[in-house]
Write a protein that holds these residues in place. Structure first.
Motif, PDB file in Angstrom:
ATOM      1  N   SER A  90      12.458   8.221   1.100  1.00 50.04           N
ATOM      2  CA  SER A  90      11.256   8.557   0.348  1.00 50.04           C
ATOM      3  C   SER A  90      10.334   7.343   0.290  1.00 50.04           C
ATOM      4  O   SER A  90      10.791   6.199   0.320  1.00 50.04           O
ATOM      5  CB  SER A  90      11.628   9.007  -1.064  1.00 50.04           C
ATOM      6  OG  SER A  90      10.503   9.561  -1.728  1.00 50.04           O
ATOM      7  N   HIS A  91       9.036   7.615   0.211  1.00 48.82           N
ATOM      8  CA  HIS A  91       8.018   6.567   0.221  1.00 48.82           C
ATOM      9  C   HIS A  91       7.579   6.167  -1.182  1.00 48.82           C
ATOM     10  O   HIS A  91       7.507   7.002  -2.092  1.00 48.82           O
ATOM     11  CB  HIS A  91       6.792   7.039   1.014  1.00 48.82           C
ATOM     12  CG  HIS A  91       6.931   6.837   2.477  1.00 48.82           C
ATOM     13  ND1 HIS A  91       5.858   6.887   3.345  1.00 48.82           N
ATOM     14  CD2 HIS A  91       8.007   6.569   3.255  1.00 48.82           C
ATOM     15  CE1 HIS A  91       6.279   6.663   4.585  1.00 48.82           C
ATOM     16  NE2 HIS A  91       7.579   6.470   4.550  1.00 48.82           N
ATOM     17  N   TYR A  92       7.234   4.875  -1.309  1.00 51.45           N
ATOM     18  CA  TYR A  92       6.811   4.304  -2.583  1.00 51.45           C
ATOM     19  C   TYR A  92       5.704   3.284  -2.326  1.00 51.45           C
ATOM     20  O   TYR A  92       5.591   2.738  -1.233  1.00 51.45           O
ATOM     21  CB  TYR A  92       7.995   3.626  -3.295  1.00 51.45           C
ATOM     22  CG  TYR A  92       9.118   4.593  -3.593  1.00 51.45           C
ATOM     23  CD1 TYR A  92       9.208   5.235  -4.818  1.00 51.45           C
ATOM     24  CD2 TYR A  92      10.071   4.884  -2.610  1.00 51.45           C
ATOM     25  CE1 TYR A  92      10.226   6.145  -5.078  1.00 51.45           C
ATOM     26  CE2 TYR A  92      11.085   5.796  -2.856  1.00 51.45           C
ATOM     27  CZ  TYR A  92      11.154   6.419  -4.093  1.00 51.45           C
ATOM     28  OH  TYR A  92      12.153   7.323  -4.341  1.00 51.45           O
ATOM     29  N   ARG A  93       4.933   2.995  -3.363  1.00 51.15           N
ATOM     30  CA  ARG A  93       3.883   1.996  -3.255  1.00 51.15           C
ATOM     31  C   ARG A  93       4.382   0.632  -3.728  1.00 51.15           C
ATOM     32  O   ARG A  93       5.293   0.531  -4.549  1.00 51.15           O
ATOM     33  CB  ARG A  93       2.676   2.408  -4.105  1.00 51.15           C
ATOM     34  CG  ARG A  93       1.862   3.575  -3.542  1.00 51.15           C
ATOM     35  CD  ARG A  93       1.117   3.182  -2.272  1.00 51.15           C
ATOM     36  NE  ARG A  93       0.321   1.979  -2.463  1.00 51.15           N
ATOM     37  CZ  ARG A  93      -0.898   1.956  -2.997  1.00 51.15           C
ATOM     38  NH1 ARG A  93      -1.467   3.076  -3.404  1.00 51.15           N
ATOM     39  NH2 ARG A  93      -1.560   0.813  -3.124  1.00 51.15           N
ATOM     40  N   CYS A 114       8.673   1.058   1.323  1.00 53.25           N
ATOM     41  CA  CYS A 114       7.327   0.612   0.971  1.00 53.25           C
ATOM     42  C   CYS A 114       6.383   1.228   1.993  1.00 53.25           C
ATOM     43  O   CYS A 114       6.406   0.866   3.175  1.00 53.25           O
ATOM     44  CB  CYS A 114       7.229  -0.910   0.997  1.00 53.25           C
ATOM     45  SG  CYS A 114       5.596  -1.531   0.531  1.00 53.25           S
ATOM     46  N   ALA A 115       5.567   2.178   1.536  1.00 49.81           N
ATOM     47  CA  ALA A 115       4.853   3.061   2.456  1.00 49.81           C
ATOM     48  C   ALA A 115       3.591   2.467   3.052  1.00 49.81           C
ATOM     49  O   ALA A 115       3.248   2.750   4.202  1.00 49.81           O
ATOM     50  CB  ALA A 115       4.503   4.358   1.726  1.00 49.81           C
ATOM     51  N   TRP A 116       2.891   1.634   2.260  1.00 52.35           N
ATOM     52  CA  TRP A 116       1.533   1.237   2.666  1.00 52.35           C
ATOM     53  C   TRP A 116       1.037   0.134   1.762  1.00 52.35           C
ATOM     54  O   TRP A 116       1.348   0.122   0.568  1.00 52.35           O
ATOM     55  CB  TRP A 116       0.614   2.462   2.547  1.00 52.35           C
ATOM     56  CG  TRP A 116      -0.825   2.255   2.911  1.00 52.35           C
ATOM     57  CD1 TRP A 116      -1.328   2.041   4.167  1.00 52.35           C
ATOM     58  CD2 TRP A 116      -1.955   2.294   2.017  1.00 52.35           C
ATOM     59  NE1 TRP A 116      -2.704   1.941   4.111  1.00 52.35           N
ATOM     60  CE2 TRP A 116      -3.111   2.098   2.802  1.00 52.35           C
ATOM     61  CE3 TRP A 116      -2.081   2.482   0.644  1.00 52.35           C
ATOM     62  CZ2 TRP A 116      -4.389   2.076   2.271  1.00 52.35           C
ATOM     63  CZ3 TRP A 116      -3.357   2.455   0.090  1.00 52.35           C
ATOM     64  CH2 TRP A 116      -4.501   2.257   0.896  1.00 52.35           C
ATOM     65  N   LEU A 117       0.302  -0.785   2.317  1.00 50.39           N
ATOM     66  CA  LEU A 117      -0.368  -1.806   1.531  1.00 50.39           C
ATOM     67  C   LEU A 117      -1.860  -1.482   1.508  1.00 50.39           C
ATOM     68  O   LEU A 117      -2.479  -1.321   2.567  1.00 50.39           O
ATOM     69  CB  LEU A 117      -0.153  -3.195   2.131  1.00 50.39           C
ATOM     70  CG  LEU A 117       1.290  -3.689   2.260  1.00 50.39           C
ATOM     71  CD1 LEU A 117       1.310  -5.070   2.913  1.00 50.39           C
ATOM     72  CD2 LEU A 117       2.008  -3.714   0.912  1.00 50.39           C
ATOM     73  N   SER A 118      -2.419  -1.388   0.321  1.00 49.09           N
ATOM     74  CA  SER A 118      -3.862  -1.170   0.230  1.00 49.09           C
ATOM     75  C   SER A 118      -4.588  -2.407   0.741  1.00 49.09           C
ATOM     76  O   SER A 118      -4.000  -3.499   0.805  1.00 49.09           O
ATOM     77  CB  SER A 118      -4.256  -0.898  -1.227  1.00 49.09           C
ATOM     78  OG  SER A 118      -4.149  -2.091  -1.984  1.00 49.09           O
ATOM     79  N   PRO A 119      -5.863  -2.288   1.102  1.00 48.69           N
ATOM     80  CA  PRO A 119      -6.603  -3.470   1.554  1.00 48.69           C
ATOM     81  C   PRO A 119      -6.530  -4.634   0.565  1.00 48.69           C
ATOM     82  O   PRO A 119      -6.436  -5.796   0.977  1.00 48.69           O
ATOM     83  CB  PRO A 119      -8.036  -2.945   1.700  1.00 48.69           C
ATOM     84  CG  PRO A 119      -7.852  -1.505   2.066  1.00 48.69           C
ATOM     85  CD  PRO A 119      -6.661  -1.049   1.267  1.00 48.69           C
ATOM     86  N   ALA A 120      -6.517  -4.332  -0.723  1.00 52.36           N
ATOM     87  CA  ALA A 120      -6.461  -5.393  -1.737  1.00 52.36           C
ATOM     88  C   ALA A 120      -5.102  -6.083  -1.763  1.00 52.36           C
ATOM     89  O   ALA A 120      -4.988  -7.215  -2.250  1.00 52.36           O
ATOM     90  CB  ALA A 120      -6.767  -4.804  -3.113  1.00 52.36           C
ATOM     91  N   GLU A 121      -4.072  -5.438  -1.242  1.00 54.15           N
ATOM     92  CA  GLU A 121      -2.725  -5.992  -1.289  1.00 54.15           C
ATOM     93  C   GLU A 121      -2.372  -6.819  -0.050  1.00 54.15           C
ATOM     94  O   GLU A 121      -1.316  -7.443  -0.017  1.00 54.15           O
ATOM     95  CB  GLU A 121      -1.704  -4.857  -1.426  1.00 54.15           C
ATOM     96  CG  GLU A 121      -1.743  -4.151  -2.767  1.00 54.15           C
ATOM     97  CD  GLU A 121      -0.837  -2.941  -2.835  1.00 54.15           C
ATOM     98  OE1 GLU A 121      -0.324  -2.644  -3.929  1.00 54.15           O
ATOM     99  OE2 GLU A 121      -0.649  -2.268  -1.797  1.00 54.15           O
TER     100      GLU A 121
END
Length: 291
Positions: A95-98, A131-138
């Protein structure tokens, strides 16, 4: 008698092969997975009907795309969602998480209320938290990726105590060089290979002009999860159904054992029509060509 002798001989050879190379059967081919982001609208509207349809099409495992904390998997607590999966003959091994660095109000992220997320995942039978994705800010610079790597190691320790493996899912931005180095290399080098493994998205690796097989050879055993996602033949190189594009899945799958692959999931971020039609086309190709 000769038939029996042949059977015994074949069994002996197979048994010997397993002793020498148990990785020959590294993943269970009965599990053909779907990343539920592909049918996100249907899951949002009626997850009960959506999962029934996914199972009817022939998928036997799914990967979660939505967890909101407070025991919520698509609006259900862990026990209710686990029963729904079981009733449809499905497992959810991943499962995916932020990460949660850019939204402290988000619950159930790696940086906010992670222990609760791990407990809920374990209750559903999740084996891999991603860890599914890093936002641009991250994203930031390489030093910031080192910090993310340290955060992932910490989260991976918590997962390990629950018998769960933490993974990181790539896109293409991790392959934009900074100071002559890819952020993806920094993540691989900063994280403990036992605490943090990788979910390789074959589309995004290809989109970034990287070679999935070369990555597998450089980091054997580091890729237990794959996203099987195809790239169309147009100049835009958009998403398409598996087998309908340019990615050489047959060749890549030959390296599944070296990668350490345990589960793979079909994903199509954008479908030209009904997503159920697209995932039906994809599983038909997979059953005929890959498993």
């Amino acid at each position: 008698m000769s038939t029996r002798r042949s059977f015994l001989k074949t069994s002996a050879v197979l048994s010997a092969g397993l002793l020498v190379a148990p990785q020959l059967f590294a993943y269970d081919k009965k599990y053909i997975g779907l990343q539920l982001y592909t049918v996100r609208d249907a899951m949002g509207a009626d997850p009960v009907a959506a999962l029934a349809k996914v199972a009817q099409i022939g998928y036997t495992s799914v990967e979660g795309a939505t967890y909101t904390g407070s025991e919520k998997f698509y609006g259900m607590d862990a026990a209710k969602f686990a029963k729904l999966l079981k009733d449809n003959g499905l497992i959810m091994p991943s499962s995916h998480y932020r990460l949660g660095e850019d939204g402290k109000e988000m619950k159930g992220t790696i940086l906010n209320d992670w222990q609760k997320a791990v407990d809920d995942a374990a209750a559903v039978g999740v084996k891999y938290m991603v860890c599914a994705w890093l936002s641009p800010a991250e994203r930031g610079n390489l030093d910031h990726y080192k910090k993310i790597g340290a955060d992932l190691n910490t989260a991976g320790e918590i997962c390990k105590k629950a018998g769960i493996q933490l993974c990181y899912h790539n896109h293409d931005f991790e392959f934009i060089q900074e100071d002559g180095k890819y952020p993806y290399e920094t993540l691989l080098g900063t994280t403990d290979k036992n605490l943090v493994k990788m979910e390789m998205d074959l589309y995004w690796v290809t989109k970034a002009k990287q070679d999935p097989i070369a990555l597998i050879n450089e980091h054997p055993g580091r890729f237990p999860l794959w996203h099987v996602k195809d790239m169309d033949k147009t100049e835009k190189r958009m998403f398409t159904e598996v087998g309908n594009g340019i990615i050489d899945f047959k060749n890549i799958f030959k390296h599944a054992n070296k990668a350490g692959m345990k589960y793979f999931f079909v994903e199509q971020d954008i479908c030209p029509g009904n997503p159920y039609d697209s995932i039906t086309q994809s599983i038909t190709y997979i059953k005929s060509n890959l498993v």
